[in-house]
Structure formats: C-alpha cells, structure tokens
Design an enzyme around this catalytic site. Structure first.
Site, PDB file in Angstrom:
ATOM      1  CG  ASP A  56      -0.327  -0.150   2.521  1.00 47.10           C
ATOM      2  OD1 ASP A  56      -0.099   0.863   3.204  1.00 47.10           O
ATOM      3  OD2 ASP A  56      -0.034  -1.302   2.909  1.00 47.10           O
ATOM      4  CD  GLU A 143      -3.578   4.360  10.140  1.00 46.36           C
ATOM      5  OE1 GLU A 143      -2.556   4.668  10.794  1.00 46.36           O
ATOM      6  OE2 GLU A 143      -3.595   4.335   8.891  1.00 46.36           O
TER       7      GLU A 143
END
Length: 273
Positions: A56, A143
């Site tokens: 990613d 996150e």
C-alpha cells in the site's frame, strides 16, 4: 527489508499458519465455517500453493516506478486517495493509473478523521475515486480516535460512511485498522465487512469469531524494487483466483454519475434493444 528477509518472513509465516501447502481457503484464514460449500468450492479451485503479496502506498513513497514493482512479485496495491474532508493524496491519480497499466490489482483508501462530519468525508472520497471492473473494493482506514467522541458514536459514524460508500459504488468497503484499534473499538461490531489488519508480528491477526480478515499488513518496513523508501507489505488470505473474486464485477462498477440511473447497471447483464 531485503528479498532475503522477505523469504525468511514467508518461512516464518508458514509455521504461523497463514501459508500452507496447496490452496489457501479464505474460510480457514478468516475463521468462517469450513463446511460452507462456497468456501470449500473456492478452496478447491486452485491446486497450487501461492503467496499473494501486495503493498500500500501514499505520498510517503513519492513517485513509484510501477514497471519495476510489477516485476517484483506484487499482485495488488492499495493506494491512498483522500483524508478527512480536505486532503487528496498528490500521487493518487498517477498511482491509480499506473497500477492498472501494469496489471496490478488496485484499491483506493480513505484515511478517516473522526472529528470531521461523515458526509463531507464521503463526498471527498466518492468525488475523487472512480472504481472500475476488476478493482478491489474501497477501503476505510481507521487509525485515530477523537477524545470528544465515544466509541459508540465512532462506530455509528463509521457505519454511516460504509453504508454511503456501499450505496455509491454498489460494493461493500473493506475496513483497515491496526490490531489494537480493532480490539478496542471494532471487534465484533462489523460482521458484514471484511477486515484488513495491521499486525507486525509472526502471528496472524486475532479477530472475533463473527468477523473475517482478508488482508494482513505484515510489516511497514518492506523493500520493493521501484520504491525508494520503506513500504508496507501485505498478504492476502487466499490465492490469486480468490483475489479476483473479491474484486468489483463488471455490472457493479460505476461512478457517482450513475446514481441517478440505477437501470444503467443492468446494461452489463443484457444488451439493450
């Protein structure tokens, strides 16, 4: 991480239960019922061992040489598209086009900011990303937490984002998060969505029995030819054919302009007179 270290990591993973001889059933990796006929069928569809590895990327990797990446055993890439309600990744457009051009499965992700109204975050992502047939489902990156927000409100807002994006693209998003964030805020609350878990360990992700994970972010210090900085390395819980099945099918891929015309989705199933 050098190639030697990656190979060493794969050997360690073999002992931890992710990599096995023969095909890797998604059901086995996710904790779903092994007696499920669909899962069994998917497992038997491949008769060779395969490690499906991906990366990613975002602006931190800067300008990626996707030609070199495509020759490095990378099967898929998740690409940062947006953050909050104001930030587009400056390398998204280039990465999005280059991954497709070089035959790498691509998926776009949105970095979620809990303090920002959900509707504005949905609008930024859907106005930035156009998903095509063969692309991976969109991803919501979770996150951070806002001190002013309760876990219950966070989950409510997250579900609003997921449902709005599902309605827009016609496919359910994947939820990305770290192992600790998952345990604290998400565990057992989103059984209808696949997870992509970051756990930098030889031990595979630990999830609730009602949940399933499809991707494991194994390290954030990977080294891949064509990328001049550390990069996240991910493993898919299945073989390449199962990865294809996870991708957006022809008749479901559409962009925001199709919302006014639901019948446009049927044109892929049967030609109009």
């Amino acid at each position: 991480m050098t190639l030697h270290l990656l190979l060493s990591a794969c050997r360690r993973l073999a002992f931890s239960g992710l990599l096995v001889c023969g095909s890797i059933a998604v059901a086995a990796a996710t904790g779903t019922d092994n007696n499920n006929p669909k899962a069994a069928s998917a497992s038997n569809s491949s008769n060779s061992a395969a490690v499906v590895r991906g990366i990613d990327v975002s602006r931190w990797q800067k300008e990626v040489d996707w030609d070199m990446v495509s020759q490095s055993g990378v099967s898929f890439s998740f690409i940062k598209a947006t953050e909050g309600d104001y930030k587009q990744d400056p390398f998204f457009a280039r990465n999005w086009e280059e991954t497709k051009r070089h035959g790498i499965k691509r998926g776009a992700y949105h970095f979620y900011k809990p303090e920002i109204p959900v509707a504005r975050q949905v609008e930024l992502f859907t106005s930035t990303v156009t998903i095509e047939p063969g692309d991976l489902p969109p991803v919501l990156d979770l996150e951070v937490m806002d001190r002013e927000l309760t876990p219950e409100q966070l989950r409510k807002d997250v579900r609003t984002w997921l449902e709005a994006v599902t309605a827009h693209y016609g496919v359910r998003p994947i939820i990305y998060t770290g192992q600790n964030y998952y345990r604290r805020y998400l565990k057992g609350y989103f059984p209808d969505y696949h997870f992509w878990i970051a756990r930098y360990s030889d031990v595979k992700p630990d999830i609730h029995h009602t949940d399933s994970w499809m991707f494991w972010q194994f390290t954030d210090r990977g080294s891949i030819a064509g990328i001049n900085s550390a990069v996240d390395i991910n493993f898919f819980a299945g073989d390449f054919e199962q990865l294809n099945l996870l991708c957006v099918p022809e008749f479901m891929a559409h962009n925001r302009y199709d919302r006014e015309s639901p019948l446009s989705q049927l044109k892929h199933l049967q030609p109009l007179p």
